[in-house]
Design a protein around this motif. Sequence first.
Motif, PDB file in Angstrom:
ATOM      1  N   LEU A  24     -15.423 -23.895 -25.683  1.00  0.00           N
ATOM      2  CA  LEU A  24     -15.784 -25.302 -25.475  1.00  0.00           C
ATOM      3  C   LEU A  24     -16.056 -25.994 -26.806  1.00  0.00           C
ATOM      4  N   GLN A  25     -16.748 -25.321 -27.703  1.00  0.00           N
ATOM      5  CA  GLN A  25     -17.003 -25.911 -29.022  1.00  0.00           C
ATOM      6  C   GLN A  25     -15.695 -26.182 -29.767  1.00  0.00           C
ATOM      7  N   ASN A  26     -14.769 -25.229 -29.714  1.00  0.00           N
ATOM      8  CA  ASN A  26     -13.471 -25.419 -30.369  1.00  0.00           C
ATOM      9  C   ASN A  26     -12.689 -26.557 -29.727  1.00  0.00           C
ATOM     10  N   ALA A  27     -12.760 -26.666 -28.394  1.00  0.00           N
ATOM     11  CA  ALA A  27     -12.066 -27.753 -27.693  1.00  0.00           C
ATOM     12  C   ALA A  27     -12.658 -29.099 -28.091  1.00  0.00           C
ATOM     13  N   ASN A  28     -13.973 -29.161 -28.252  1.00  0.00           N
ATOM     14  CA  ASN A  28     -14.601 -30.409 -28.691  1.00  0.00           C
ATOM     15  C   ASN A  28     -14.188 -30.774 -30.108  1.00  0.00           C
ATOM     16  N   VAL A  29     -14.078 -29.773 -30.963  1.00  0.00           N
ATOM     17  CA  VAL A  29     -13.625 -30.025 -32.344  1.00  0.00           C
ATOM     18  C   VAL A  29     -12.192 -30.549 -32.327  1.00  0.00           C
ATOM     19  N   ASP A  30     -11.330 -29.945 -31.502  1.00  0.00           N
ATOM     20  CA  ASP A  30      -9.946 -30.418 -31.396  1.00  0.00           C
ATOM     21  C   ASP A  30      -9.883 -31.843 -30.872  1.00  0.00           C
ATOM     22  N   LEU A  31     -10.734 -32.161 -29.901  1.00  0.00           N
ATOM     23  CA  LEU A  31     -10.762 -33.524 -29.353  1.00  0.00           C
ATOM     24  C   LEU A  31     -11.179 -34.519 -30.429  1.00  0.00           C
ATOM     25  N   LYS A  32     -12.186 -34.174 -31.198  1.00  0.00           N
ATOM     26  CA  LYS A  32     -12.612 -35.080 -32.277  1.00  0.00           C
ATOM     27  C   LYS A  32     -11.498 -35.274 -33.302  1.00  0.00           C
ATOM     28  N   SER A  33     -10.774 -34.201 -33.598  1.00  0.00           N
ATOM     29  CA  SER A  33      -9.651 -34.308 -34.542  1.00  0.00           C
ATOM     30  C   SER A  33      -8.556 -35.217 -33.989  1.00  0.00           C
ATOM     31  N   ALA A  34      -8.282 -35.082 -32.702  1.00  0.00           N
ATOM     32  CA  ALA A  34      -7.252 -35.908 -32.069  1.00  0.00           C
ATOM     33  C   ALA A  34      -7.662 -37.376 -32.081  1.00  0.00           C
ATOM     34  N   LYS A  84      -9.720 -38.809 -34.153  1.00  0.00           N
ATOM     35  CA  LYS A  84      -9.661 -39.269 -35.547  1.00  0.00           C
ATOM     36  C   LYS A  84      -8.215 -39.560 -35.954  1.00  0.00           C
ATOM     37  N   ALA A  85      -7.282 -38.695 -35.571  1.00  0.00           N
ATOM     38  CA  ALA A  85      -5.868 -38.907 -35.899  1.00  0.00           C
ATOM     39  C   ALA A  85      -5.351 -40.183 -35.237  1.00  0.00           C
ATOM     40  N   LEU A  86      -5.787 -40.441 -34.006  1.00  0.00           N
ATOM     41  CA  LEU A  86      -5.370 -41.660 -33.315  1.00  0.00           C
ATOM     42  C   LEU A  86      -5.911 -42.896 -34.025  1.00  0.00           C
ATOM     43  N   SER A 112       4.104 -42.165 -33.625  1.00  0.00           N
ATOM     44  CA  SER A 112       2.957 -41.374 -34.050  1.00  0.00           C
ATOM     45  C   SER A 112       1.731 -41.677 -33.183  1.00  0.00           C
ATOM     46  N   ILE A 113       1.543 -42.938 -32.867  1.00  0.00           N
ATOM     47  CA  ILE A 113       0.428 -43.339 -31.995  1.00  0.00           C
ATOM     48  C   ILE A 113       0.604 -42.735 -30.609  1.00  0.00           C
ATOM     49  N   GLN A 114       1.821 -42.789 -30.086  1.00  0.00           N
ATOM     50  CA  GLN A 114       2.087 -42.208 -28.766  1.00  0.00           C
ATOM     51  C   GLN A 114       1.805 -40.707 -28.779  1.00  0.00           C
ATOM     52  N   HIS A 115       2.247 -40.041 -29.815  1.00  0.00           N
ATOM     53  CA  HIS A 115       1.994 -38.598 -29.949  1.00  0.00           C
ATOM     54  C   HIS A 115       0.491 -38.313 -29.993  1.00  0.00           C
ATOM     55  N   ASN A 116      -0.233 -39.117 -30.749  1.00  0.00           N
ATOM     56  CA  ASN A 116      -1.676 -38.898 -30.854  1.00  0.00           C
ATOM     57  C   ASN A 116      -2.396 -39.211 -29.539  1.00  0.00           C
ATOM     58  N   HIS A 117      -1.898 -40.201 -28.785  1.00  0.00           N
ATOM     59  CA  HIS A 117      -2.453 -40.462 -27.443  1.00  0.00           C
ATOM     60  C   HIS A 117      -2.280 -39.224 -26.555  1.00  0.00           C
ATOM     61  N   GLU A 118      -1.089 -38.645 -26.604  1.00  0.00           N
ATOM     62  CA  GLU A 118      -0.833 -37.437 -25.807  1.00  0.00           C
ATOM     63  C   GLU A 118      -1.721 -36.279 -26.261  1.00  0.00           C
ATOM     64  N   TRP A 119      -1.944 -36.181 -27.564  1.00  0.00           N
ATOM     65  CA  TRP A 119      -2.812 -35.134 -28.088  1.00  0.00           C
ATOM     66  C   TRP A 119      -4.251 -35.329 -27.598  1.00  0.00           C
ATOM     67  N   VAL A 120      -4.723 -36.580 -27.601  1.00  0.00           N
ATOM     68  CA  VAL A 120      -6.075 -36.870 -27.107  1.00  0.00           C
ATOM     69  C   VAL A 120      -6.187 -36.505 -25.625  1.00  0.00           C
ATOM     70  N   ASP A 121      -5.180 -36.888 -24.851  1.00  0.00           N
ATOM     71  CA  ASP A 121      -5.203 -36.547 -23.419  1.00  0.00           C
ATOM     72  C   ASP A 121      -5.223 -35.037 -23.207  1.00  0.00           C
ATOM     73  N   PHE A 122      -4.403 -34.329 -23.973  1.00  0.00           N
ATOM     74  CA  PHE A 122      -4.366 -32.875 -23.881  1.00  0.00           C
ATOM     75  C   PHE A 122      -5.718 -32.276 -24.264  1.00  0.00           C
ATOM     76  N   ALA A 123      -6.301 -32.769 -25.346  1.00  0.00           N
ATOM     77  CA  ALA A 123      -7.588 -32.255 -25.815  1.00  0.00           C
ATOM     78  C   ALA A 123      -8.691 -32.535 -24.791  1.00  0.00           C
ATOM     79  N   LYS A 124      -8.655 -33.712 -24.160  1.00  0.00           N
ATOM     80  CA  LYS A 124      -9.644 -34.020 -23.120  1.00  0.00           C
ATOM     81  C   LYS A 124      -9.497 -33.062 -21.945  1.00  0.00           C
TER      82      LYS A 124
END
Length: 138
Positions: free
Chosen positions: A23-33, A35-37, A71-83
């Motif tokens: 869960l901690q790693n998933a939260n870190v990935d979400l924050k990274s996503a 930030k990238a967005l 790039s924005i679309q990709h980052n949106h998908e990354w945020v959704d995946f991370a969530k």
Amino acid sequence: MKTRFSSLVTLKKSAMDKSERVLQNANVDLKSAIKALEVSYASLSDIETPERGSVSSLLASRTLLNSQRGSIQHNHEWVDFAKNQVRLAKEQLRLDVLEYEKFEYLEVQEIKKMLKEQKIKEAKELDEIALMTYGQKG
């Protein structure tokens, strides 16, 4: 005290700890996503469209804008995946906590039972000693 549930409690505790780390790693990935967005949106706003000039500079600007939108679309998908990963990790952690608490409760009940049996045994031994010493005095 060691009970028949002790090893299960240890196993469930390690599973729960692992779920917490996931869960901690998933939260870190979400924050990274996220930030990238944000960086992608900032980069899009930094792109200037030429108001006059050659067709090639207009085409280059349009290509740059399309690339940034991709790039924005990709980052949106990354945020959704991370969530989704965070949601799944929370659910797994919840299940692991329930399992751990269940076996920990069973272990506590087993310890209480063992202590009760031990007290009864000690009381019986004390009664026997009292009877033997009473018999010797009489």
